[in-house]
Design an enzyme around this catalytic site. Structure first.
Site, PDB file in Angstrom:
ATOM      1  N   LEU A  68      -4.227  -0.164   7.467  1.00 16.43           N
ATOM      2  CA  LEU A  68      -2.960   0.540   7.573  1.00 16.43           C
ATOM      3  C   LEU A  68      -3.285   2.006   7.372  1.00 16.43           C
ATOM      4  O   LEU A  68      -3.967   2.363   6.403  1.00 16.43           O
ATOM      5  CB  LEU A  68      -1.977   0.028   6.510  1.00 16.43           C
ATOM      6  CG  LEU A  68      -0.486   0.288   6.699  1.00 16.43           C
ATOM      7  CD1 LEU A  68       0.014  -0.262   8.023  1.00 16.43           C
ATOM      8  CD2 LEU A  68       0.314  -0.342   5.554  1.00 16.43           C
ATOM      9  N   ASP A  69      -2.846   2.866   8.286  1.00 12.44           N
ATOM     10  CA  ASP A  69      -3.219   4.276   8.243  1.00 12.44           C
ATOM     11  C   ASP A  69      -2.933   4.907   6.876  1.00 12.44           C
ATOM     12  O   ASP A  69      -1.983   4.518   6.187  1.00 12.44           O
ATOM     13  CB  ASP A  69      -2.462   5.062   9.319  1.00 12.44           C
ATOM     14  CG  ASP A  69      -2.843   4.617  10.715  1.00 12.44           C
ATOM     15  OD1 ASP A  69      -3.953   4.079  10.873  1.00 12.44           O
ATOM     16  OD2 ASP A  69      -2.034   4.805  11.638  1.00 12.44           O
ATOM     17  N   LYS A  70      -3.719   5.900   6.535  1.00 15.20           N
ATOM     18  CA  LYS A  70      -3.552   6.593   5.260  1.00 15.20           C
ATOM     19  C   LYS A  70      -2.143   7.166   5.086  1.00 15.20           C
ATOM     20  O   LYS A  70      -1.561   7.051   4.000  1.00 15.20           O
ATOM     21  CB  LYS A  70      -4.610   7.702   5.135  1.00 15.20           C
ATOM     22  CG  LYS A  70      -4.639   8.390   3.785  1.00 15.20           C
ATOM     23  CD  LYS A  70      -5.773   9.392   3.706  1.00 15.20           C
ATOM     24  CE  LYS A  70      -5.808  10.072   2.344  1.00 15.20           C
ATOM     25  NZ  LYS A  70      -6.938  11.030   2.231  1.00 15.20           N
TER      26      LYS A  70
ATOM     27  N   LYS B  87       0.828  -1.212   0.000  1.00 13.37           N
ATOM     28  CA  LYS B  87       0.000   0.000   0.000  1.00 13.37           C
ATOM     29  C   LYS B  87       0.861   1.260   0.000  1.00 13.37           C
ATOM     30  O   LYS B  87       1.745   1.416   0.837  1.00 13.37           O
ATOM     31  CB  LYS B  87      -0.897   0.022   1.242  1.00 13.37           C
ATOM     32  CG  LYS B  87      -1.891   1.181   1.239  1.00 13.37           C
ATOM     33  CD  LYS B  87      -2.609   1.329   2.559  1.00 13.37           C
ATOM     34  CE  LYS B  87      -1.865   2.234   3.513  1.00 13.37           C
ATOM     35  NZ  LYS B  87      -1.831   3.657   3.100  1.00 13.37           N
TER      36      LYS B  87
ATOM     37  N   SER C 217       0.547   5.987   6.208  1.00 17.60           N
ATOM     38  CA  SER C 217       1.528   4.910   6.327  1.00 17.60           C
ATOM     39  C   SER C 217       1.569   4.092   5.043  1.00 17.60           C
ATOM     40  O   SER C 217       0.630   4.098   4.255  1.00 17.60           O
ATOM     41  CB  SER C 217       1.175   3.989   7.509  1.00 17.60           C
ATOM     42  OG  SER C 217       1.085   4.723   8.712  1.00 17.60           O
TER      43      SER C 217
END
Length: 348
Positions: free
Chosen positions: A96-98, A64, A100
């Protein structure tokens, strides 16, 4: 629904809460089990059961990029489903955080999601983190032991310093923005966060934005690892065992109340232990927290003791206040009456 590959368990719960799901034409409650032969529909469209060997399931690994949001809601700009563009219906395992980047799994197998994600199943997730200040052994000790965030104490984890500003951390938990919150509590700001491994799968051969299907060997290793894992929490399973489905109404209510009371006591003990642990942690965190001590007194200010004489405070003379056994009326100080007297004496 999740076992059929239609959606994840979380999404299935949302659909049921929105009353968009029917079983044999009836709207079910959360937790209703589907029996062989039952017909399940979502928005009037039947959900077909999948083969027992899960041969139709999809499992992919995706690198990602920063800026992609881990959601299946297509109206969200930059959602992970549109970014991958897979022809089949898939959903991410976890998030998964934006801001990250890194490895995340996507699948059509809702049955495997919670087995991988639950902290009690202890499946590793490895991250490389860059922060804004030089790291120390003290930081490593505190992160390893656990940090109070989101009303709880994080589970013990493994931390290793890689360079002056970079460290590696291996978690089994998945709290919301966990690493960023842990660092923030200790006075650090995360500048870069990258997940490089989940269980036995890493980013080898995957460039940013690329995805690939998991190999048969990788799937076999994952299935072996999650074989003894729970799909639901241990607490939920215990509560379900305490409630007997064939017991009378009154008995069921009593059992439920008794179970609730026991659960409440256990929860209270757990909260007490976490409170004590947090108190001890807070005491040892003084070097990481900002100094909130009050400013020193100015030279012109002074403390004064209560005396019977006039004294100077801030450049002004102030008269003493009447003592506790007197009171003032029209600039005259009167003595309070004695318990057995009815007259007031005037003090000149």
């Amino acid at each position: 629904m999740s076992e059929s590959g239609f959606c994840s368990r979380r999404e299935a719960d949302k659909l049921i809460e929105q009353q968009r799901v029917t079983i044999n034409g009836n709207v079910p409650e959360l937790g209703t089990k589907v029996m062989p032969g039952d017909k399940v529909a979502v928005d009037g469209k039947f959900v077909a059961a999948s083969p027992d060997n899960k041969s139709d399931r999809i499992y992919i690994a995706y690198h990602k990029p920063i800026g992609i949001t881990c959601t299946t809601e297509r109206h969200v700009k930059g959602n992970i489903i549109d970014a991958i563009g897979h022809k089949e219906r898939i959903f991410p395992i976890g998030r998964l955080d934006k801001p990250s980047e890194g490895l995340i799994f996507l699948t059509s197998d809702g049955d495997i999601v919670n087995k991988i994600l639950r902290a009690e199943n202890a499946h590793d997730k490895e991250y490389i983190v860059t922060v804004d200040k030089p790291l120390s052994e003290r930081f490593v000790q505190r992160m390893t032991r656990g940090v109070p965030i989101l009303g709880t104490i994080t589970e013990p984890c493994r931390v290793e310093i890689i360079s002056k500003f970079v460290f590696k951390i291996i978690l089994t938990q998945g709290l919301n923005r966990q690493i960023r919150r842990m660092c923030e509590y200790l006075g650090y700001e995360v500048k870069k966060l990258k997940r490089v491994r989940i269980m036995n799968i890493d980013l080898t051969g995957l460039k940013v934005g690329q995805w690939r299907n998991l190999t048969e060997q990788e799937l076999a290793e994952i299935n072996t690892a999650v074989k003894g894992s729970r799909k639901t929490s241990a607490k939920a399973e215990v509560e379900q065992r305490h409630i007997k489905p064939n017991s009378p109404k009154v008995g069921a209510v009593n059992n439920k109340a008794s179970s609730a009371n026991k659960g409440g006591n256990k929860l209270s003990d757990k909260q007490t232990n976490e409170t004590h642990k947090k108190r001890d942690i807070d005491k040892s965190d003084s070097r990481f927290r900002k100094d909130n001590e009050s400013e020193p007194r100015s030279k012109g200010s002074s403390s004064r003791k209560s005396t019977g004489r006039s004294e100077q405070v801030d450049g002004k003379n102030r008269k003493p206040q009447p003592s506790s056994n007197t009171y003032r009326i029209d600039n005259k100080v009167l003595k309070k009456p004695k318990p057995d007297g009815n007259k007031l004496s005037l003090k000149k």
